[in-house]
Design an enzyme around this catalytic site. Structure first.
Site, PDB file in Angstrom:
ATOM      1  N   HIS A   2       7.132  -3.458  -1.282  1.00  0.00           N
ATOM      2  CA  HIS A   2       8.090  -3.734  -0.214  1.00  0.00           C
ATOM      3  C   HIS A   2       9.462  -3.126  -0.457  1.00  0.00           C
ATOM      4  CE1 HIS A   2      10.032  -5.902   3.027  1.00  0.00           C
ATOM      5  NE2 HIS A   2      10.895  -6.445   2.182  1.00  0.00           N
ATOM      6  N   ASP A  57      13.975  -4.074   5.430  1.00  0.00           N
ATOM      7  CA  ASP A  57      13.581  -5.469   5.594  1.00  0.00           C
ATOM      8  C   ASP A  57      14.325  -6.048   6.805  1.00  0.00           C
ATOM      9  OD1 ASP A  57      12.201  -7.918   4.157  1.00  0.00           O
ATOM     10  OD2 ASP A  57      14.273  -8.563   4.457  1.00  0.00           O
TER      11      ASP A  57
END
Length: 329
Positions: free
Chosen positions: A306, A105
């Site tokens: 994610h 991320d």
């Protein structure tokens, strides 16, 4: 955390931020693990023992603003080059000259920029969830504002996070509930179905969490994991973490000398096939032959969202170990 390759230990080391908290396990070449938002060193709990067992010195940090690391008060203290300087300081404090850096991320962008700007320190880079995209184009704040569609329409979450205090007012009255919804919204199996209102946008006059799933945390996290994550943010607040979003235009200015620059070290990209970043940044992935000329492997994991190294820890551990084993000494 299962203990392999020696016992894991927590340490505080000096950095330009003041201090960086890290968790360290194993002996061998240094692998620095950098988390994203809204996480902490704990997001690498599966990788630290696995990499230690594979013969590496695995070190997962709390990025400045998170956990037990320092939290400078100034918004501008969270610009990208400051986070790179923290990474260099960690390597030096551990008595090492070089490291492999791996991020997820925001940590992916921090890792890539570390490799780009400090190539003598970071000899290889792994990026999870968010692909490398060189600095360039219009000012980021302008780009994200356009993604919202205009006055009175939905607002992109990055723009929402950029206004000091605004997201804090939503998150901090119920940190645990907000995190549970945010993690679920971006996870395979719990993310909103196609056609549902996007959790990445805020409706006019609304909150980001209005579009989060309601229910227990994702199975990969569980109640205990959610307690661990929420406990840190309940103690520290969320401003330090959110300040990363508030420096994107400063980063664009700071990195002008690297406009369009490739990262040339051996690299790796791994993401969940259901991660929205893969769709949004498809052009960046397509440009890898030019932007990542040292790319060894690019992997998309089916039925994964994610939080790739937490959703699919065993598979990610194998990918990382295989890539690391093939790097030049």
């Amino acid at each position: 955390m299962t203990q392999q390759g020696g016992r894991a230990r927590h340490r505080l080391v000096p950095s330009p931020a003041g201090r960086i908290h890290l968790v360290e396990q194993g002996e061998g070449p240094l692998v620095l693990l950098v988390h994203g938002f809204p996480e902490g060193w704990y997001s690498w709990r599966h990788q630290v023992p696995a990499l230690a067992a594979a013969g590496y010195r695995a070190v997962a940090v709390d990025v400045r603003g998170y956990g037990r690391s320092s939290r400078p008060g100034a918004v501008e203290a969270y610009r990208m080059l400051d986070l790179v300087a923290d990474n260099v300081a960690v390597v030096r404090a551990l008595g090492e000259e070089t490291a492999v850096v791996v991020g997820h991320d925001w940590g992916s962008a921090i890792a890539a920029t570390s490799a780009l700007t400090e190539p003598d320190v970071f000899r290889a880079v792994g990026m999870l969830g968010v692909p490398y995209a060189p600095r360039g184009g219009p000012r980021p704040g302008e780009v994200f504002a356009r993604m919202g569609g205009g006055a009175g329409e939905d607002e992109f979450y990055v723009s929402y996070f950029q206004e000091p205090g605004r997201a804090e007012a939503e998150i901090e009255p119920d940190v645990r509930g907000w995190l549970a919804g945010f993690y679920a919204a971006l996870s395979a199996g719990t993310m909103p179905p196609p056609g549902a209102a996007s959790p990445y946008f805020v409706g006019a006059g609304g909150r980001l969490r209005d579009r989060f799933p309601v229910g227990p945390p994702p199975a990969w996290l569980g109640e205990d994991g959610l307690d661990a994550c929420a406990g840190e943010f309940e103690r520290t607040g969320t401003t330090g973490a959110l300040n990363r979003y508030r420096n994107m235009d400063r980063d664009w200015e700071d990195l002008a000398a690297f406009d369009g620059a490739p990262v040339r070290q051996p690299s790796l990209f791994v993401a969940g096939a259901l991660d929205a970043s893969v769709a949004w940044m498809a052009d960046a992935i397509g440009a890898f032959p030019d932007t990542l000329p040292g790319l060894v492997s690019s992997r998309l994991l089916d039925d994964c969202g994610h939080w790739v190294q937490q959703e699919r820890p065993d598979e990610v551990n194998r990918i990382l170990a295989d890539w690391l084993a093939g790097l030049p000494a």
